[in-house]
Each structure stands twice: as structure tokens, then as C-alpha cells.
Design a protein around this motif. Structure first.
Motif, PDB file in Angstrom:
ATOM      1  N   THR A   1       0.836  -1.185   0.000  1.00  0.00           N
ATOM      2  CA  THR A   1       0.000   0.000   0.000  1.00  0.00           C
ATOM      3  C   THR A   1       0.877   1.243   0.000  1.00  0.00           C
ATOM      4  OG1 THR A   1      -0.155  -0.067   2.408  1.00  0.00           O
ATOM      5  CG2 THR A   1      -1.938  -1.098   1.185  1.00  0.00           C
ATOM      6  N   GLU A   2       0.372   2.296  -0.604  1.00  0.00           N
ATOM      7  CA  GLU A   2       1.121   3.547  -0.678  1.00  0.00           C
ATOM      8  C   GLU A   2       1.523   4.017   0.715  1.00  0.00           C
ATOM      9  OE1 GLU A   2      -0.988   6.467  -3.028  1.00  0.00           O
ATOM     10  OE2 GLU A   2      -1.469   4.961  -4.539  1.00  0.00           O
ATOM     11  N   GLY A   3       2.778   4.462   0.829  1.00  0.00           N
ATOM     12  CA  GLY A   3       3.271   4.989   2.090  1.00  0.00           C
ATOM     13  C   GLY A   3       3.890   3.964   3.014  1.00  0.00           C
ATOM     14  N   THR A   4       3.901   2.672   2.606  1.00  0.00           N
ATOM     15  CA  THR A   4       4.551   1.642   3.412  1.00  0.00           C
ATOM     16  C   THR A   4       5.898   1.296   2.776  1.00  0.00           C
ATOM     17  OG1 THR A   4       3.503  -0.183   2.208  1.00  0.00           O
ATOM     18  CG2 THR A   4       2.349   0.658   4.165  1.00  0.00           C
ATOM     19  N   ARG A   5       6.711   0.566   3.521  1.00  0.00           N
ATOM     20  CA  ARG A   5       8.016   0.153   2.994  1.00  0.00           C
ATOM     21  C   ARG A   5       7.995  -1.320   2.635  1.00  0.00           C
ATOM     22  NH1 ARG A   5      12.953   3.801   5.000  1.00  0.00           N
ATOM     23  NH2 ARG A   5      13.880   2.843   3.194  1.00  0.00           N
ATOM     24  N   ALA A   6       8.713  -1.645   1.573  1.00  0.00           N
ATOM     25  CA  ALA A   6       8.936  -3.025   1.153  1.00  0.00           C
ATOM     26  C   ALA A   6      10.432  -3.127   0.921  1.00  0.00           C
ATOM     27  CB  ALA A   6       8.163  -3.344  -0.118  1.00  0.00           C
ATOM     28  N   GLY A   7      11.133  -3.821   1.811  1.00  0.00           N
ATOM     29  CA  GLY A   7      12.579  -3.815   1.736  1.00  0.00           C
ATOM     30  C   GLY A   7      13.059  -2.391   1.946  1.00  0.00           C
ATOM     31  N   PRO A   8      14.020  -1.940   1.169  1.00  0.00           N
ATOM     32  CA  PRO A   8      14.532  -0.582   1.348  1.00  0.00           C
ATOM     33  C   PRO A   8      13.685   0.487   0.660  1.00  0.00           C
ATOM     34  CG  PRO A   8      15.779  -1.695  -0.344  1.00  0.00           C
ATOM     35  CD  PRO A   8      14.804  -2.709   0.212  1.00  0.00           C
ATOM     36  N   PHE A   9      12.629   0.085  -0.033  1.00  0.00           N
ATOM     37  CA  PHE A   9      11.856   1.004  -0.861  1.00  0.00           C
ATOM     38  C   PHE A   9      10.588   1.484  -0.178  1.00  0.00           C
ATOM     39  CE2 PHE A   9      13.348  -2.527  -3.694  1.00  0.00           C
ATOM     40  CZ  PHE A   9      14.503  -1.900  -4.122  1.00  0.00           C
ATOM     41  N   TRP A  10      10.184   2.687  -0.504  1.00  0.00           N
ATOM     42  CA  TRP A  10       8.864   3.188  -0.162  1.00  0.00           C
ATOM     43  C   TRP A  10       7.922   2.839  -1.306  1.00  0.00           C
ATOM     44  CZ3 TRP A  10       7.399   5.036   4.402  1.00  0.00           C
ATOM     45  CH2 TRP A  10       8.374   5.533   5.270  1.00  0.00           C
ATOM     46  N   ILE A  11       6.731   2.359  -0.991  1.00  0.00           N
ATOM     47  CA  ILE A  11       5.720   2.104  -2.014  1.00  0.00           C
ATOM     48  C   ILE A  11       5.031   3.445  -2.302  1.00  0.00           C
ATOM     49  CG2 ILE A  11       3.631   0.844  -2.636  1.00  0.00           C
ATOM     50  CD1 ILE A  11       6.128  -0.932  -2.315  1.00  0.00           C
ATOM     51  N   LEU A  12       5.113   3.894  -3.549  1.00  0.00           N
ATOM     52  CA  LEU A  12       4.612   5.215  -3.923  1.00  0.00           C
ATOM     53  C   LEU A  12       3.269   5.168  -4.627  1.00  0.00           C
ATOM     54  CD1 LEU A  12       7.967   6.684  -5.260  1.00  0.00           C
ATOM     55  CD2 LEU A  12       7.009   6.826  -2.964  1.00  0.00           C
ATOM     56  N   SER A  13       2.993   4.081  -5.332  1.00  0.00           N
ATOM     57  CA  SER A  13       1.773   3.997  -6.115  1.00  0.00           C
ATOM     58  C   SER A  13       1.444   2.525  -6.346  1.00  0.00           C
ATOM     59  CB  SER A  13       1.991   4.716  -7.454  1.00  0.00           C
ATOM     60  OG  SER A  13       0.916   4.504  -8.326  1.00  0.00           O
ATOM     61  N   VAL A  14       0.172   2.189  -6.179  1.00  0.00           N
ATOM     62  CA  VAL A  14      -0.271   0.811  -6.399  1.00  0.00           C
ATOM     63  C   VAL A  14      -1.547   0.845  -7.215  1.00  0.00           C
ATOM     64  CG1 VAL A  14      -1.075  -1.318  -5.295  1.00  0.00           C
ATOM     65  CG2 VAL A  14       0.688   0.067  -4.181  1.00  0.00           C
ATOM     66  N   ASN A  15      -1.536   0.134  -8.337  1.00  0.00           N
ATOM     67  CA  ASN A  15      -2.761  -0.102  -9.095  1.00  0.00           C
ATOM     68  C   ASN A  15      -2.636  -1.468  -9.738  1.00  0.00           C
ATOM     69  OD1 ASN A  15      -1.826   0.174 -11.932  1.00  0.00           O
ATOM     70  ND2 ASN A  15      -1.383   2.288 -11.329  1.00  0.00           N
ATOM     71  N   PRO A  16      -3.689  -2.017 -10.328  1.00  0.00           N
ATOM     72  CA  PRO A  16      -3.624  -3.385 -10.862  1.00  0.00           C
ATOM     73  C   PRO A  16      -2.558  -3.590 -11.944  1.00  0.00           C
ATOM     74  CG  PRO A  16      -5.898  -2.648 -10.725  1.00  0.00           C
ATOM     75  CD  PRO A  16      -5.038  -1.447 -10.430  1.00  0.00           C
ATOM     76  N   ASP A  17      -2.165  -2.517 -12.631  1.00  0.00           N
ATOM     77  CA  ASP A  17      -1.215  -2.655 -13.738  1.00  0.00           C
ATOM     78  C   ASP A  17       0.218  -2.328 -13.370  1.00  0.00           C
ATOM     79  OD1 ASP A  17      -3.348  -3.272 -15.495  1.00  0.00           O
ATOM     80  OD2 ASP A  17      -3.785  -1.138 -15.676  1.00  0.00           O
ATOM     81  N   GLU A  18       0.430  -1.596 -12.256  1.00  0.00           N
ATOM     82  CA  GLU A  18       1.781  -1.145 -11.947  1.00  0.00           C
ATOM     83  C   GLU A  18       1.915  -0.795 -10.465  1.00  0.00           C
ATOM     84  OE1 GLU A  18       4.601   1.779 -14.311  1.00  0.00           O
ATOM     85  OE2 GLU A  18       3.079   2.915 -13.201  1.00  0.00           O
ATOM     86  N   ILE A  19       3.063  -1.178  -9.920  1.00  0.00           N
ATOM     87  CA  ILE A  19       3.436  -0.780  -8.567  1.00  0.00           C
ATOM     88  C   ILE A  19       4.719   0.028  -8.706  1.00  0.00           C
ATOM     89  CG2 ILE A  19       4.210  -1.583  -6.301  1.00  0.00           C
ATOM     90  CD1 ILE A  19       2.423  -4.089  -6.806  1.00  0.00           C
ATOM     91  N   VAL A  20       4.747   1.208  -8.077  1.00  0.00           N
ATOM     92  CA  VAL A  20       5.927   2.068  -8.146  1.00  0.00           C
ATOM     93  C   VAL A  20       6.496   2.205  -6.744  1.00  0.00           C
ATOM     94  CG1 VAL A  20       6.846   4.328  -8.795  1.00  0.00           C
ATOM     95  CG2 VAL A  20       4.928   3.343 -10.080  1.00  0.00           C
ATOM     96  N   ALA A  21       7.803   1.970  -6.634  1.00  0.00           N
ATOM     97  CA  ALA A  21       8.512   2.113  -5.367  1.00  0.00           C
ATOM     98  C   ALA A  21       9.708   3.016  -5.599  1.00  0.00           C
ATOM     99  CB  ALA A  21       8.948   0.740  -4.865  1.00  0.00           C
ATOM    100  N   GLY A  22      10.282   3.522  -4.523  1.00  0.00           N
ATOM    101  CA  GLY A  22      11.451   4.365  -4.706  1.00  0.00           C
ATOM    102  C   GLY A  22      12.017   4.870  -3.411  1.00  0.00           C
ATOM    103  N   LEU A  23      13.043   5.694  -3.572  1.00  0.00           N
ATOM    104  CA  LEU A  23      13.722   6.289  -2.431  1.00  0.00           C
ATOM    105  C   LEU A  23      14.407   7.559  -2.894  1.00  0.00           C
ATOM    106  CD1 LEU A  23      14.516   5.646   0.585  1.00  0.00           C
ATOM    107  CD2 LEU A  23      16.641   4.758  -0.345  1.00  0.00           C
ATOM    108  N   ASP A  24      14.329   8.596  -2.082  1.00  0.00           N
ATOM    109  CA  ASP A  24      15.079   9.831  -2.314  1.00  0.00           C
ATOM    110  C   ASP A  24      16.175   9.893  -1.260  1.00  0.00           C
ATOM    111  OD1 ASP A  24      13.209  10.384  -4.262  1.00  0.00           O
ATOM    112  OD2 ASP A  24      12.282  12.053  -3.201  1.00  0.00           O
ATOM    113  N   ASP A  25      17.397  10.113  -1.685  1.00  0.00           N
ATOM    114  CA  ASP A  25      18.515  10.181  -0.760  1.00  0.00           C
ATOM    115  C   ASP A  25      19.368  11.395  -1.102  1.00  0.00           C
ATOM    116  OD1 ASP A  25      20.201   9.410   1.343  1.00  0.00           O
ATOM    117  OD2 ASP A  25      20.292   7.324   0.689  1.00  0.00           O
ATOM    118  N   ARG A  26      20.409  11.633  -0.326  1.00  0.00           N
ATOM    119  CA  ARG A  26      21.258  12.811  -0.528  1.00  0.00           C
ATOM    120  C   ARG A  26      22.004  12.785  -1.852  1.00  0.00           C
ATOM    121  NH1 ARG A  26      24.761  13.329   4.801  1.00  0.00           N
ATOM    122  NH2 ARG A  26      26.104  14.080   3.158  1.00  0.00           N
ATOM    123  N   HIS A  27      22.358  11.603  -2.326  1.00  0.00           N
ATOM    124  CA  HIS A  27      23.214  11.475  -3.511  1.00  0.00           C
ATOM    125  C   HIS A  27      22.449  11.171  -4.784  1.00  0.00           C
ATOM    126  CE1 HIS A  27      22.462   7.490  -2.127  1.00  0.00           C
ATOM    127  NE2 HIS A  27      23.249   6.911  -3.004  1.00  0.00           N
TER     128      HIS A  27
END
Length: 153
Positions: free
Chosen positions: A71-97
Motif C-alpha cells: 500500500t502507498e506509504g509503506t516500505r517493502a525492503g529498502p523502498f517506499w511504495i509510492l503507487s499501487v494499481n492493478p497494472d503497476e506498482i511504483v517504489a522508490g527512495l530519495d537520498d542525498r546522492h
């Protein structure tokens, strides 16, 4: 570390895409298996990575390895889940570098696309050092995802 503020990156400095073998499973099931059934050496490599980058102030949070729900706003491994729909799940991370996004979609098999945006020289150097490992990890995890589904059936 807080979740990224945007789903997509404004600028992409690196992009790659890998597709796993055909699988008769839902996107949600494939993504759960991808996070849960990774090779042991991936965990060891991530532990080494965390040890090496901690002095530079980079994110070393692992989050939940096998989230119960994507679900959006939860973590999966080192990633944040940003968007979930039946066709695509988007995860990511923003860091200093650098910032990155991982787009998980299903065609015949699970498709993993990674977009990376560098902020500075450290981001470029860091990614140059891990780039081959990134490709190796993604391909290995994709190969393991489908056999784990077959054995669970």
C-alpha cells in the motif's frame, strides 16, 4: 527517512529494464515473491552496502522484507511504495546522492524498470560502483520469483 514526495523523477540519468520468465500469477503475488524469495547473497550484499555507506550519511533502512500488503506509504525492503494499481506498482527512495524509482509491471513475466536521478558527484560515483551489482541482483531476483510461485502451488 520520509517517503519520496513524487511518484516519478523530474530527470532520469539512468534507466534499465529487465523482464522475468513468464508467470501465471498476479502482479501483487509476483511483487510479494520478489521481495520475499530473494537469494541469501542479496541480503549479505545489502548488509555490506549498508556498512560501507553509513559513514556518508546515506539511507541504510531496510524496512519490511515481505510486506503483508503493498500500500502507498509503506516500505517493502529498502523502498517506499509510492503507487499501487492493478497494472503497476511504483517504489522508490530519495537520498542525498541520488533518487530512484522502481516500476513493477506484468507483461508475460514481471518487468522491473529502474530510473535513477543523480544529485551530485557522489551519486554518480556511487552508482558507477554498484551498477553491475544492481543488474545482477535484479536479474537474479526475477529468475527466483517464478520458480517460487510454482513450488507454492
Amino acid at each position: 527517512m520520509a517517503p519520496p514526495r513524487t511518484r516519478d523523477l523530474a530527470r532520469v540519468d539512468f534507466r534499465d529494464q529487465h523482464e522475468g520468465p513468464p508467470a501465471d500469477a498476479s502482479l501483487d503475488e509476483l511483487v510479494h515473491r520478489l521481495f520475499r524469495d530473494r537469494p541469501r547473497w542479496v541480503d549479505i550484499a545489502m548488509s555490506v552496502r549498508h556498512f560501507l555507506v553509513r559513514p556518508f550519511g546515506l539511507d541504510t533502512t531496510s524496512g519490511s522484507d515481505a510486506p503483508r500488503s503493498l500500500t502507498e506509504g509503506t516500505r517493502a525492503g529498502p523502498f517506499w511504495i509510492l503507487s499501487v494499481n492493478p497494472d503497476e506498482i511504483v517504489a522508490g527512495l530519495d537520498d542525498r546522492h541520488l533518487d530512484f524509482r522502481v516500476y513493477l509491471t506484468k507483461k508475460q513475466g514481471l518487468v522491473v524498470r529502474t530510473d535513477v536521478s543523480f544529485h551530485n558527484a557522489l551519486g554518480r560515483i556511487y552508482f558507477a560502483l554498484i551498477r553491475l551489482g544492481h543488474v545482477w541482483v535484479v536479474r537474479s531476483m526475477l529468475r527466483r520469483t517464478v520458480p517460487s510461485i510454482a513450488s507454492a502451488a
